[in-house]
Scaffold this active site. Structure first.
Site, PDB file in Angstrom:
ATOM      1  CG  HIS A  27     -15.609 -22.766  23.259  1.00 46.83           C
ATOM      2  ND1 HIS A  27     -15.134 -23.945  23.777  1.00 46.83           N
ATOM      3  CD2 HIS A  27     -15.251 -22.751  21.955  1.00 46.83           C
ATOM      4  CE1 HIS A  27     -14.509 -24.618  22.833  1.00 46.83           C
ATOM      5  NE2 HIS A  27     -14.554 -23.923  21.719  1.00 46.83           N
ATOM      6  CD  GLN A  33      -3.729 -14.205  19.672  1.00 47.09           C
ATOM      7  OE1 GLN A  33      -4.483 -13.628  18.902  1.00 47.09           O
ATOM      8  NE2 GLN A  33      -2.458 -14.444  19.391  1.00 47.09           N
ATOM      9  CE  LYS A  34      -5.307 -24.090  22.694  1.00 50.54           C
ATOM     10  NZ  LYS A  34      -5.998 -24.706  21.618  1.00 50.54           N
TER      11      LYS A  34
END
Ligand code: PAF
Length: 285
Positions: A38, A149-150
């Protein structure tokens, strides 16, 4: 101290003030329990935009029955510090009543893209994500929103929703941030027992095996997923939900690895659900 808006009216006021001062607005939607992944999104937003809003809202409509809504971590004070440190300008932290004052009867549904991968194992999850993101985009009114992208399928679904519905904002997808042993950062990693935590990087090792096989010229998707499953079997406690190779845009399964593909894994360790992926572009040597 960074301002914290608990109401829709208040965050709209903050953003209107920023706009009146000619600022561009970036937005990072989160469910809190902020980690380095984050932090990288907030920093990317702060580099790109003059005014950055982070939302912290554990969205009930994206959790299925029996999932971890109640136990989802909510370390609010720590999250505020992360936002401040990474250059955010305001936090939007509404209650569930503020976001859903009545039983929702309007839902945003993205078809097809939400069916494979996590869609098979979490019915209704993406409908909750697309609905809350639509609400948050309408509330914040940002120029650019940042996703990780995770959660590759989520990013693909959101991009498609924004394009299909002509939402006036750009979606930026930032790289996955990993622990030194390869485990993808996730708020759910803190559920892992010390033993599970030491086993969890096997998922990244399986993705690395995939990368090696493709580099060595293997194109047969079934052979590659078998190679990955062999790695995953090193941890018998791991309950694999899927190991999939799909087209990176359509998320449709590939028989042969060609062009841009997404290689994605979801598995449970004890009661914790972990997902990870890599994007491979076979046209780049
Ligand atoms: O990725 C998440 O944390 C959530 O799905 C999101 C985008 C904040 C929507 O609740």
């Amino acid at each position: 101290m960074i301002p914290i808006a608990k109401t829709i009216a208040r965050i709209r006021e903050y953003v209107a003030q920023a706009r009146a001062a000619g600022k561009t607005v970036g937005f990072v939607p989160t469910m809190g329990a902020l980690h380095a992944g984050h932090a990288s999104l907030i920093e990317a937003a702060a580099r790109r935009c003059d005014y950055v809003v982070v939302s912290i809202f554990v969205n009930p409509t994206q959790f299925g029955p029996g999932e971890d809504l109640e136990k989802y971590p909510r370390p609010f004070e720590k999250d505020v510090q992360v936002c401040e440190r990474c250059g955010a300008h305001a936090i939007f932290a509404p209650s569930a009543e503020e976001m859903y004052p009545r039983k929702n009867s309007t839902w945003v549904t993205v078809e097809k893209l939400t069916e494979p991968l996590c869609g098979r194992f979490r019915p209704g999850h993406f409908r909750g994500v697309t609905t809350v993101c639509t609400k948050l985009f309408n509330i914040v009114g940002a120029d650019v929103a940042f996703f990780g992208q995770k959660d590759a399928q989520q990013a693909t679904v959101i991009r498609r929703m924004v394009a299909d519905l002509n939402m006036p904002l750009e979606i930026v997808v930032c790289p996955t941030v990993r622990e030194p042993d390869g485990l993808a950062m996730s708020s759910r990693n803190q559920y892992l027992s010390p033993q599970e935590r030491s086993q969890a990087p096997v998922i990244y090792r399986a993705l690395q095996r995939c990368g090696e096989m493709i580099k060595a010229g293997e194109q047969n998707a079934a052979k590659i997923t078998e190679g990955m499953s062999e790695v995953l079997r090193q941890v018998p406690a791991l309950q694999v939900e899927y190991v999939s190779i799909v087209d990176a845009e359509s998320l449709e399964p590939c028989d042969r690895v060609r062009g841009q593909v997404l290689v994605a894994v979801a598995a449970r360790l004890g009661s914790t659900r972990l997902i990870d992926n890599i994007r491979v572009d076979t046209t780049v040597k």
